[in-house]
Design a protein around this motif. Structure first.
Motif, PDB file in Angstrom:
ATOM      1  N   HIS A 175       0.989   0.494   8.243  1.00  0.00           N
ATOM      2  CA  HIS A 175       2.947   1.103   8.196  1.00  0.00           C
ATOM      3  C   HIS A 175       4.220   0.333   8.749  1.00  0.00           C
ATOM      4  O   HIS A 175       5.028  -0.449   8.533  1.00  0.00           O
ATOM      5  CB  HIS A 175       2.574   2.508   8.336  1.00  0.00           C
ATOM      6  CG  HIS A 175       3.899   3.417   8.031  1.00  0.00           C
ATOM      7  ND1 HIS A 175       4.703   4.027   8.614  1.00  0.00           N
ATOM      8  CD2 HIS A 175       5.276   2.807   6.655  1.00  0.00           C
ATOM      9  CE1 HIS A 175       5.491   4.706   7.627  1.00  0.00           C
ATOM     10  NE2 HIS A 175       6.108   3.781   6.522  1.00  0.00           N
TER      11      HIS A 175
ATOM     12  N   ASN B  46      -0.504   0.367  -2.288  1.00  0.00           N
ATOM     13  CA  ASN B  46      -1.237   0.644  -3.485  1.00  0.00           C
ATOM     14  C   ASN B  46      -2.161  -0.911  -3.582  1.00  0.00           C
ATOM     15  O   ASN B  46      -3.287  -0.761  -4.405  1.00  0.00           O
ATOM     16  CB  ASN B  46      -0.444  -0.038  -4.775  1.00  0.00           C
ATOM     17  CG  ASN B  46       0.420   1.774  -4.906  1.00  0.00           C
ATOM     18  OD1 ASN B  46       0.381   2.981  -4.162  1.00  0.00           O
ATOM     19  ND2 ASN B  46       1.649   1.559  -5.216  1.00  0.00           N
TER      20      ASN B  46
ATOM     21  N   ARG C  60      -0.557   8.665   2.295  1.00  0.00           N
ATOM     22  CA  ARG C  60       0.703   9.405   1.337  1.00  0.00           C
ATOM     23  C   ARG C  60       0.811  10.701   1.953  1.00  0.00           C
ATOM     24  O   ARG C  60       2.280  11.666   1.732  1.00  0.00           O
ATOM     25  CB  ARG C  60      -0.345   8.997   0.114  1.00  0.00           C
ATOM     26  CG  ARG C  60      -0.297   7.998  -0.065  1.00  0.00           C
ATOM     27  CD  ARG C  60      -0.022   7.791  -1.327  1.00  0.00           C
ATOM     28  NE  ARG C  60      -0.069   6.012  -1.963  1.00  0.00           N
ATOM     29  CZ  ARG C  60      -1.703   5.585  -2.690  1.00  0.00           C
ATOM     30  NH1 ARG C  60      -2.881   6.239  -2.475  1.00  0.00           N
ATOM     31  NH2 ARG C  60      -1.120   4.162  -2.893  1.00  0.00           N
ATOM     32  N   GLN C  61      -0.284  11.825   2.423  1.00  0.00           N
ATOM     33  CA  GLN C  61       0.077  13.458   1.983  1.00  0.00           C
ATOM     34  C   GLN C  61       1.104  13.564   3.768  1.00  0.00           C
ATOM     35  O   GLN C  61       1.871  14.333   3.593  1.00  0.00           O
ATOM     36  CB  GLN C  61      -1.294  13.892   2.666  1.00  0.00           C
ATOM     37  CG  GLN C  61      -1.100  15.597   3.043  1.00  0.00           C
ATOM     38  CD  GLN C  61      -0.150  16.202   1.548  1.00  0.00           C
ATOM     39  OE1 GLN C  61      -0.161  15.990   0.704  1.00  0.00           O
ATOM     40  NE2 GLN C  61       0.360  17.381   2.623  1.00  0.00           N
TER      41      GLN C  61
ATOM     42  N   GLU D 220       4.979   1.181  -0.364  1.00  0.00           N
ATOM     43  CA  GLU D 220       4.037   1.776  -1.509  1.00  0.00           C
ATOM     44  C   GLU D 220       3.323   0.366  -1.717  1.00  0.00           C
ATOM     45  O   GLU D 220       2.571   0.557  -2.356  1.00  0.00           O
ATOM     46  CB  GLU D 220       5.163   1.965  -2.447  1.00  0.00           C
ATOM     47  CG  GLU D 220       4.614   3.003  -3.826  1.00  0.00           C
ATOM     48  CD  GLU D 220       5.493   3.360  -4.618  1.00  0.00           C
ATOM     49  OE1 GLU D 220       5.273   4.085  -5.765  1.00  0.00           O
ATOM     50  OE2 GLU D 220       6.780   3.566  -4.336  1.00  0.00           O
TER      51      GLU D 220
END
Length: 224
Positions: free
Chosen positions: A51, A73, A150-151, A69
């Motif tokens: 990230h 993905n 993502r959470q 994203e």
């Protein structure tokens, strides 16, 4: 069409019949759970590093959130393909390429190296069945790690709660806080959060309150 469907059903029926006498999986369930847990701990750091790398390197004319994203993905799609079908062959590689996901020899080599390392860490037999089983666990943990990531974007505190329950603490514990507990099934310490108040851990406050109430009652009866 009917003949193709009949052939497919016959193949599935043959598989189910053979499955009744199949041997155990290469890695037993409890050992798979432990390997998965350790891999997930590692994936949290790997995905966090990924990230930061994406954010640092994104061009000025590209939306950083959209780039994050897109990359995550793609990583997840690769891992789902591996979990479902094993190491991609020519057909699955072509299918991924049609989705814009180009699989090259460097990625395959990286996945093989991950399997090598994981098998060596737990001293398992290195054969084709074991490598396939380990490859699946590695990518299952990666998919789970991406779901957690993502959470955390939605609720940052959730990531630190996970750290408290799955990893050894690197800070000093205040007086009265709960201490790590180890056992054979869970080699890493399990920490329960505690907010000490006058040296009384959270889990001990209810008992302390009951003792205080009982002592107060005895003192009142003695005075009368």
């Amino acid at each position: 069409m009917a003949r193709s469907r009949a052939a497919h059903l016959s193949s599935a029926a043959d598989f189910l019949q053979r499955g009744l006498d199949r041997a155990d999986p290469p890695i037993p369930f409890l050992q798979r759970c432990e390997i998965f847990r350790r891999r997930l701990l590692a994936e949290r750091d790997h995905l966090e590093a990924l990230h930061h790398e994406i954010v640092r390197s994104v061009p000025h004319d590209v939306d950083p959130e959209a780039q994050v994203e897109t990359v995550f993905n793609g990583v997840e799609r690769f891992s789902r393909a591996v979990v479902s079908g094993g190491m991609p062959n020519a057909a699955s590689t072509a299918k991924l390429a049609a989705e814009g996901l180009i699989l090259n020899s460097q990625t395959i080599a990286l996945w093989d190296a991950e399997v090598d390392s994981a098998i060596a860490q737990v001293a398992l037999t290195d054969d084709a069945a074991m490598r396939q089983a380990m490859l699946k666990i590695i990518h299952e943990a990666r998919i789970a790690g991406i779901a957690e990531f993502r959470q955390r974007l939605l609720s940052p505190a959730s990531g630190y709660e996970l750290a408290l329950t799955n990893q050894p603490s690197t800070i000093d514990h205040p007086s009265g806080s709960s201490q790590p507990e180890k056992n054979a099934d869970n080699p890493l310490p399990f920490y329960q959060t505690a907010l000490p108040e006058r040296g009384v851990p959270v889990r001990g406050r209810a008992g302390a309150a009951r003792r205080w109430t009982a002592q107060s009652g005895r003192r009142r009866r003695a005075q009368t």
